[in-house]
Design a protein around this motif. Structure first.
Motif, PDB file in Angstrom:
ATOM      1  N   ARG A 184      38.956  53.110  37.489  1.00  0.00           N
ATOM      2  CA  ARG A 184      39.114  52.186  36.416  1.00  0.00           C
ATOM      3  C   ARG A 184      40.099  52.607  35.472  1.00  0.00           C
ATOM      4  O   ARG A 184      40.847  51.727  34.892  1.00  0.00           O
ATOM      5  N   ALA A 225      43.469  51.673  36.864  1.00  0.00           N
ATOM      6  CA  ALA A 225      43.680  50.404  36.883  1.00  0.00           C
ATOM      7  C   ALA A 225      43.815  49.563  35.521  1.00  0.00           C
ATOM      8  O   ALA A 225      44.199  48.545  35.344  1.00  0.00           O
ATOM      9  N   LEU A 274      41.473  49.636  33.413  1.00  0.00           N
ATOM     10  CA  LEU A 274      40.254  48.984  32.796  1.00  0.00           C
ATOM     11  C   LEU A 274      39.631  49.622  31.780  1.00  0.00           C
ATOM     12  O   LEU A 274      38.440  49.067  31.179  1.00  0.00           O
ATOM     13  N   PRO A 287      52.043  47.550  38.765  1.00  0.00           N
ATOM     14  CA  PRO A 287      50.693  47.153  38.674  1.00  0.00           C
ATOM     15  C   PRO A 287      50.196  47.556  40.126  1.00  0.00           C
ATOM     16  O   PRO A 287      50.468  47.828  41.132  1.00  0.00           O
ATOM     17  N   VAL A 288      48.649  47.453  39.902  1.00  0.00           N
ATOM     18  CA  VAL A 288      47.785  48.024  41.041  1.00  0.00           C
ATOM     19  C   VAL A 288      46.909  46.795  41.651  1.00  0.00           C
ATOM     20  O   VAL A 288      46.738  45.988  40.916  1.00  0.00           O
ATOM     21  N   TYR A 323      43.046  45.973  43.216  1.00  0.00           N
ATOM     22  CA  TYR A 323      41.891  46.948  43.183  1.00  0.00           C
ATOM     23  C   TYR A 323      40.810  46.275  44.205  1.00  0.00           C
ATOM     24  O   TYR A 323      40.663  45.108  44.083  1.00  0.00           O
ATOM     25  N   GLN A 342      31.874  46.015  46.128  1.00  0.00           N
ATOM     26  CA  GLN A 342      31.371  44.435  46.225  1.00  0.00           C
ATOM     27  C   GLN A 342      32.557  43.722  46.622  1.00  0.00           C
ATOM     28  O   GLN A 342      33.547  44.367  46.229  1.00  0.00           O
ATOM     29  N   LEU A 365      33.224  40.885  45.592  1.00  0.00           N
ATOM     30  CA  LEU A 365      33.805  40.141  44.361  1.00  0.00           C
ATOM     31  C   LEU A 365      34.682  38.691  44.711  1.00  0.00           C
ATOM     32  O   LEU A 365      34.964  38.407  44.223  1.00  0.00           O
ATOM     33  N   GLU A 376      47.842  40.226  46.914  1.00  0.00           N
ATOM     34  CA  GLU A 376      48.596  40.571  45.756  1.00  0.00           C
ATOM     35  C   GLU A 376      49.953  41.465  46.031  1.00  0.00           C
ATOM     36  O   GLU A 376      50.732  41.464  45.154  1.00  0.00           O
ATOM     37  N   ARG A 423      50.833  44.609  46.120  1.00  0.00           N
ATOM     38  CA  ARG A 423      51.217  45.546  45.248  1.00  0.00           C
ATOM     39  C   ARG A 423      51.187  46.924  45.653  1.00  0.00           C
ATOM     40  O   ARG A 423      50.668  47.169  47.212  1.00  0.00           O
ATOM     41  N   GLU A 445      29.497  38.120  36.281  1.00  0.00           N
ATOM     42  CA  GLU A 445      29.567  39.355  36.959  1.00  0.00           C
ATOM     43  C   GLU A 445      30.843  40.318  36.607  1.00  0.00           C
ATOM     44  O   GLU A 445      31.854  39.892  36.551  1.00  0.00           O
ATOM     45  N   GLY A 486      32.261  42.705  37.663  1.00  0.00           N
ATOM     46  CA  GLY A 486      33.221  42.998  38.634  1.00  0.00           C
ATOM     47  C   GLY A 486      34.410  41.903  38.915  1.00  0.00           C
ATOM     48  O   GLY A 486      35.561  42.159  39.029  1.00  0.00           O
ATOM     49  N   TRP A 487      33.852  40.724  38.582  1.00  0.00           N
ATOM     50  CA  TRP A 487      34.937  39.671  38.648  1.00  0.00           C
ATOM     51  C   TRP A 487      35.953  39.589  37.463  1.00  0.00           C
ATOM     52  O   TRP A 487      37.224  39.475  37.706  1.00  0.00           O
ATOM     53  N   ASP A 514      36.871  42.374  36.015  1.00  0.00           N
ATOM     54  CA  ASP A 514      37.632  43.417  36.316  1.00  0.00           C
ATOM     55  C   ASP A 514      38.593  43.135  37.360  1.00  0.00           C
ATOM     56  O   ASP A 514      39.877  43.426  37.171  1.00  0.00           O
ATOM     57  N   LEU A 515      38.200  42.404  38.249  1.00  0.00           N
ATOM     58  CA  LEU A 515      39.181  42.194  39.294  1.00  0.00           C
ATOM     59  C   LEU A 515      40.261  41.054  38.574  1.00  0.00           C
ATOM     60  O   LEU A 515      41.455  41.122  38.928  1.00  0.00           O
ATOM     61  N   ARG A 534      41.223  40.792  35.590  1.00  0.00           N
ATOM     62  CA  ARG A 534      42.192  41.738  34.766  1.00  0.00           C
ATOM     63  C   ARG A 534      43.319  42.471  35.709  1.00  0.00           C
ATOM     64  O   ARG A 534      44.443  42.404  35.282  1.00  0.00           O
ATOM     65  N   THR A 535      42.813  42.982  36.585  1.00  0.00           N
ATOM     66  CA  THR A 535      43.864  43.733  37.484  1.00  0.00           C
ATOM     67  C   THR A 535      44.811  42.621  37.928  1.00  0.00           C
ATOM     68  O   THR A 535      46.069  43.130  38.429  1.00  0.00           O
ATOM     69  N   MET A 536      44.578  41.229  38.273  1.00  0.00           N
ATOM     70  CA  MET A 536      45.360  40.383  38.783  1.00  0.00           C
ATOM     71  C   MET A 536      46.273  39.918  37.676  1.00  0.00           C
ATOM     72  O   MET A 536      47.045  38.802  37.780  1.00  0.00           O
ATOM     73  N   ASP A 537      46.085  40.433  36.417  1.00  0.00           N
ATOM     74  CA  ASP A 537      47.160  39.990  35.341  1.00  0.00           C
ATOM     75  C   ASP A 537      46.882  38.641  34.687  1.00  0.00           C
ATOM     76  O   ASP A 537      47.685  37.893  34.344  1.00  0.00           O
TER      77      ASP A 537
END
Lengths: 253, 259
Positions: A59, A62, A64, A77-78, A80, A84, A86, A149, A151, B141, B143-144, B146-147, B149-152
């Motif tokens: 994290r 990433a 986060l 950028p990475v 993730y 789960q 997600l 993505e 990446r 959730e 996790g959603w 976080d996901l 955010r990593t997708m900008d």
């Protein structure tokens, strides 16, 4: 710049460089001066017991979580991928694959999403919602979303651990095939998974957590971890993992 | 069976009603018989339906305004930290003042027309919708997020494309509660001061000791409340097809005793 990372000598250019990293929650330091390098286009597996700080490291990489001190550089950028899937339950498999574009307000490349779904073996399931897919299928969609993505660096947090044994093996093979030219950092608590997929394996242990030196199992991935040469490494990894337990008990006493 | 069951329930209630009259020998001005109520209902169909239409439109307008205001408030509170700090206490304090106690004030301000009743219904609906939707928006959730955010994704994109749809089931729960209480707002508003509507009509008939007409109006009011509720419930189910059936017990033989 590279001279500043003498602890991990490597011929390959680094995609992720972590140096003197300090981070934690409240007064507890999870990392106090962690060093870590992931070379480009290589699968690096970080093995460790639960709660040791593997996910925290991922994290942090990433972006986060904030770092308290130290340096952390990534090669762009990475992407993730978590334990789960997600997937958003209100979107179809295809729209889940297109989530990144939707979130960034970019025009969705539906053809590419369809092609990626075909490559993970779900060409016919593009219009289904996650509730209509099995656990393995959902994680395949998540893999397609990660690939979408596009990446260079992919962070994977135990993405296969919630799956049954057969599904897990199939998905490991598929991920190894589809992410072969990417920089992957895969964290896992399973030594066999690390031996199956990792070109470089490091064990994380202790508190604050540190990483052991790099183990480089021979042969192309995905490997058969039951091969005798690999089985010896399995022993070594278990020793490193359990060695941590011994010192933790000493430390507590 | 789904059609038959409400009919049987309705018939059963009528039988109990009639039985109470026969056992207690209650006079018709206290408890009229079902037959008398039906007779009034038919006899005064025009009057009652005119009043019913007034009450129905108050309920629907209240639902519209209350839901819209509630949804906007929840979204603003979820997105803007400053709004959350200022609005949340106001929201709680607003609930400390009994809405019914505001009815005379609203009549004072808005007169005897539909406006104070719509305002009452809106006030009653606003809180459950805002509270439930805001709660849903906060419980995305992790996790959603976080996901995303990593997708900008921008925080607005995350709000509209992840948090909002994820909170719709919670919003639906709030709206169901609001729909169930909406008629109360309209009727209380009519009791305080009105010249039309079922609540007004019931008070009028009460003054004339016409219990059968009161019961007829009450019956129509119940019919409106039930119809509006099931219409909203049906619409919400259609809108949220990804949501597993609202009542998993109904679909799981292990969780229930068969009838």
């Amino acid at each position: 710049m590279r001279d500043r990372f003498p602890t991990q000598p490597t011929q390959l250019p680094a995609a992720i460089r972590v140096s003197g990293l300090r981070a934690g929650f409240g007064a507890t330091d999870i990392f106090a001066g962690l060093e870590f390098t992931a070379p480009r286009a290589t699968w690096t597996c970080i093995l460790g017991t639960s709660g040791i700080g593997k996910t925290t490291l991922l994290r942090l990489i990433a972006g986060l979580l904030p770092i308290t001190a130290g340096q952390l550089a990534t090669d762009g950028p990475v992407a993730y991928m978590a334990q789960q899937d997600l997937l958003l339950p209100w979107l179809t498999a295809r729209d889940n694959v297109l989530l990144g574009a939707r979130l960034r307000g970019e025009p969705p490349d539906r053809a590419k999403a369809q092609e990626l779904l075909r490559r993970v073996g779900l060409a016919d399931a593009a219009d289904r919602r996650p509730a209509a897919l099995s656990g393995g299928q959902r994680q395949r969609v998540a893999l397609a979303r990660t690939l979408m993505e596009d990446r260079r660096t992919v962070l994977m947090d135990e993405p296969f651990s919630a799956l049954d044994a057969i599904t897990r093996l199939r998905l490991q093979d598929l991920a190894a095939e589809l992410l072969t030219d990417r920089t992957v950092v895969l964290i896992t608590h399973d030594p066999l998974e690390a031996l199956r997929l990792g070109q470089r394996i490091q064990v994380m242990r202790g508190q604050p957590a540190t990483l052991t030196d790099v183990l480089q199992p021979p042969g192309p991935t995905p490997r058969d971890p039951t091969r005798p040469a690999i089985a010896g490494l399995h022993r070594q990894l278990l020793d490193r993992l359990t060695g941590e337990t011994g010192s933790a008990i000493e430390g507590a006493a | 069976m789904t059609v038959l069951r409400p009919l049987i329930i309705g018939l059963g209630l009528l039988v109990v009603w009639q039985a109470i009259i026969m056992i207690t020998a209650a006079p018709p001005f206290i408890l009229p018989s079902p037959a008398a109520v039906v007779a009034v209902l038919i006899e005064r169909a025009d009057t009652i339906s005119a009043h019913a239409l007034v009450t129905l439109s108050e309920i629907l307008l209240g639902l519209l305004f209350g839901t819209a205001l509630g949804a906007i408030s929840a979204l603003v509170m979820a997105h803007v930290t400053a709004a959350r700090r200022w609005l949340l206490p106001v929201l709680v304090v607003s609930q400390a003042v009994p809405v019914f106690a505001l009815a005379p004030v609203l009549v004072l301000w808005f007169g005897y027309g539909a406006a104070p009743k719509v305002a009452m219904a809106t006030l009653i609906i606003y809180f459950p919708v805002t509270a439930a939707f805001y709660d849903g928006l906060r419980r995305t959730e992790p996790g959603w997020l976080d996901l995303a955010r990593t997708m900008d994704a921008s925080s607005l994109a995350i709000l509209l494309r992840v948090r909002l749809p994820a909170a719709l089931p919670a919003f639906a729960s709030g709206l169901r509660v609001a729909t169930a209480v909406a008629p109360i707002g309209a009727v209380v508003g009519e009791w305080v001061g009105a010249s039309a509507g079922l609540g007004y009509y019931m008070l009028l008939m009460n003054g004339r000791a016409q219990a059968d007409a009161m019961f007829a109006a009450l019956f129509v009011l119940a019919l409106i409340a039930v119809t509006v509720y099931f219409t909203v419930d049906f619409g919400l189910r259609r809108l949220l097809p990804w949501q597993p059936d609202a009542d998993p017990v109904d679909n799981d033989p292990a969780l229930q005793r068969s009838t």
